[in-house]
Design a protein around this motif. Structure first.
Motif, PDB file in Angstrom:
ATOM      1  N   VAL A   1       0.863  -1.191   0.000  1.00 36.99           N
ATOM      2  CA  VAL A   1       0.000   0.000   0.000  1.00 36.99           C
ATOM      3  C   VAL A   1       0.893   1.232   0.000  1.00 36.99           C
ATOM      4  O   VAL A   1       1.629   1.471   0.965  1.00 36.99           O
TER       5      VAL A   1
ATOM      6  N   ALA B   1       0.914   5.250  -0.095  1.00 31.46           N
ATOM      7  CA  ALA B   1      -0.001   6.367   0.115  1.00 31.46           C
ATOM      8  C   ALA B   1       0.697   7.509   0.841  1.00 31.46           C
ATOM      9  O   ALA B   1       1.620   7.286   1.612  1.00 31.46           O
TER      10      ALA B   1
ATOM     11  N   LEU C   1       0.954   9.520   3.726  1.00 32.30           N
ATOM     12  CA  LEU C   1       0.469   9.495   5.107  1.00 32.30           C
ATOM     13  C   LEU C   1       0.891  10.747   5.866  1.00 32.30           C
ATOM     14  O   LEU C   1       0.432  10.992   6.975  1.00 32.30           O
TER      15      LEU C   1
ATOM     16  N   LYS D   1      -5.731   4.306   3.278  1.00 32.32           N
ATOM     17  CA  LYS D   1      -5.097   3.269   4.101  1.00 32.32           C
ATOM     18  C   LYS D   1      -6.089   2.690   5.113  1.00 32.32           C
ATOM     19  O   LYS D   1      -6.158   1.472   5.307  1.00 32.32           O
TER      20      LYS D   1
ATOM     21  N   GLN E   1      -7.314  -1.095   5.385  1.00 31.82           N
ATOM     22  CA  GLN E   1      -7.107  -1.841   6.637  1.00 31.82           C
ATOM     23  C   GLN E   1      -8.406  -2.442   7.162  1.00 31.82           C
ATOM     24  O   GLN E   1      -8.432  -3.588   7.627  1.00 31.82           O
TER      25      GLN E   1
ATOM     26  N   VAL F   1       2.780  -1.345   4.221  1.00 31.40           N
ATOM     27  CA  VAL F   1       2.352   0.044   4.040  1.00 31.40           C
ATOM     28  C   VAL F   1       3.551   0.990   4.092  1.00 31.40           C
ATOM     29  O   VAL F   1       4.422   0.842   4.955  1.00 31.40           O
TER      30      VAL F   1
ATOM     31  N   ASP G   1       4.787   5.325   3.391  1.00 37.41           N
ATOM     32  CA  ASP G   1       4.409   6.724   3.205  1.00 37.41           C
ATOM     33  C   ASP G   1       5.173   7.352   2.040  1.00 37.41           C
ATOM     34  O   ASP G   1       6.391   7.497   2.087  1.00 37.41           O
TER      35      ASP G   1
END
Length: 371
Positions: free
Chosen positions: A33, A35, A37, A49, A53, A74, A76
């Protein structure tokens, strides 16, 4: 002899341990993932996210997919294309992910999509809307609709409301803004709507000069295809200048209610999710999201959740976990009951779905209509 037996025992233990690790890994589906953040668009990244989740936790609690648990990796990206590229390379070479969900914004999604296609690793973006993300890349998908799709839809909506003249404010530093503006202008012009346009860049914070110029041309509406933080600044300054016309926009307006709800009052924008929608699938999602995160979901959370549902369906119908098999199964997606609406992929792996029009009312996002 004792030393030899000791060494052989260690070797046996190593082989068994490696074998055990391999067996354990075979029962895990790794999903990357990517993304933002942190940074300017972190609100979008965190929402995606969280949606991802929530769905993954539901699946794992029910036994996973085909008996295999899902492991999320995950990272950032901070909303930066180069950072997203670096993350993707690591996820593929070191983390050995089976597929990637991401990126969240269009520019970073375009950068990652090129690598995903070359590596033949399935990629699906929950919210990247630029047309070039999926075009010509059969390993790249999206859950959200495209810039041209929603830009065209808003222009058609304006026509149904009898609006004859619209001012367009375009951020030339943003693929998202440029894509929406181009489609909107094209459709609006075809429909006989007069367009006046002003442009700015990501570094601009004072919009009063171009807003004053626009006000002098007496438009009946102002179309602002940008993200919520910039939209909020523009709406604030427009209100200070005495603008009384409605604002129109794309799904980047979602989140405006957090800090700019009052100045954005009456805004209409295209989306795929309304917090007050009475559809049972939407109601359940909102309830579960609030329970887990103690906050109200944005459309980006709903899209993240739906993206995992699409992934789940693809893996269930895939022959194995190879990129080719997952890609083939994902392309056949059709008729899934999703929070943001049932759809099937077109030839470029973009979803055909209805547009939900949202109105900012009383500082909240409310369902206006679906077209």
């Amino acid at each position: 002899m004792k030393k030899l037996l000791f060494v052989m025992s260690l070797l046996l233990l190593f082989v068994v341990s490696c074998g055990g690790k391999k067996a354990a890994d075979s029962n895990v589906i790794k999903i990357g993932v990517i993304a933002p953040l942190t940074g300017d668009v972190a609100q979008y990244g965190v929402a995606v996210k969280n949606g991802v989740q929530l769905k993954v936790d539901e699946l794992n609690a029910a036994g996973g997919i085909n008996g295999k648990k899902i492991e999320l990796v995950v990272a950032d990206s901070k909303g930066e294309s180069q950072e997203a590229v670096n993350i993707f390379k690591k996820m593929v070479s070191q983390d050995k992910v089976n597929l990637v969900i991401g990126e969240v914004i269009s520019s970073a999604s375009i950068a990652v999509s090129e690598l995903a296609q070359k590596a033949k690793v399935p990629m699906i973006t929950a919210s990247g809307t630029a047309l070039d993300i999926t075009k010509g890349k059969d390993y790249v998908f999206r859950t959200t609709f495209t810039d041209p799709f929603q830009g065209t839809a808003v222009a058609k909506y304006a026509k149904t409301k009898g609006i004859k003249k619209i001012a367009v404010l375009t951020n030339t530093s943003s693929d998202y803004s440029l894509g929406l503006a181009e489609a909107f202008k094209k459709q609006a012009t075809q429909d006989g709507i007069t367009i006046v346009e002003e442009k700015y860049t990501k570094d601009d914070k004072d919009f009063k000069s171009i807003l004053t110029k626009i006000k002098g041309q007496n438009p009946e509406a102002l179309y602002i295809p940008d993200y919520y933080n910039t939209n909020g600044l523009i709406a604030t300054q427009a209100n200070e200048l005495g603008f009384k016309i409605p604002y129109l926009g794309g799904d980047g307006w979602d989140g405006i209610q957090t800090n700019f709800g009052k100045v954005a009052e009456g805004t209409i924008f295209s989306s795929q999710f309304a917090p007050d929608d009475t559809d049972p699938t939407v109601v359940k999602f909102i309830k579960d999201y609030k329970t887990k995160f103690n906050s109200n979901p944005l459309v980006f959370a709903a899209l993240g959740y739906d993206t995992v549902t699409v992934v789940e369906n693809a893996i269930k119908n895939s022959k194995d976990l190879s990129g080719e098999s997952i890609r083939t199964a994902m392309a056949a997606t059709k008729g899934l009951p999703l929070v943001t609406g049932t759809f099937q992929f077109d030839a470029d792996r973009n979803p055909n779905k209805k547009v939900t029009f949202i109105e900012v009312k009383g500082g909240k996002l409310t369902l206006k209509e679906k077209l």
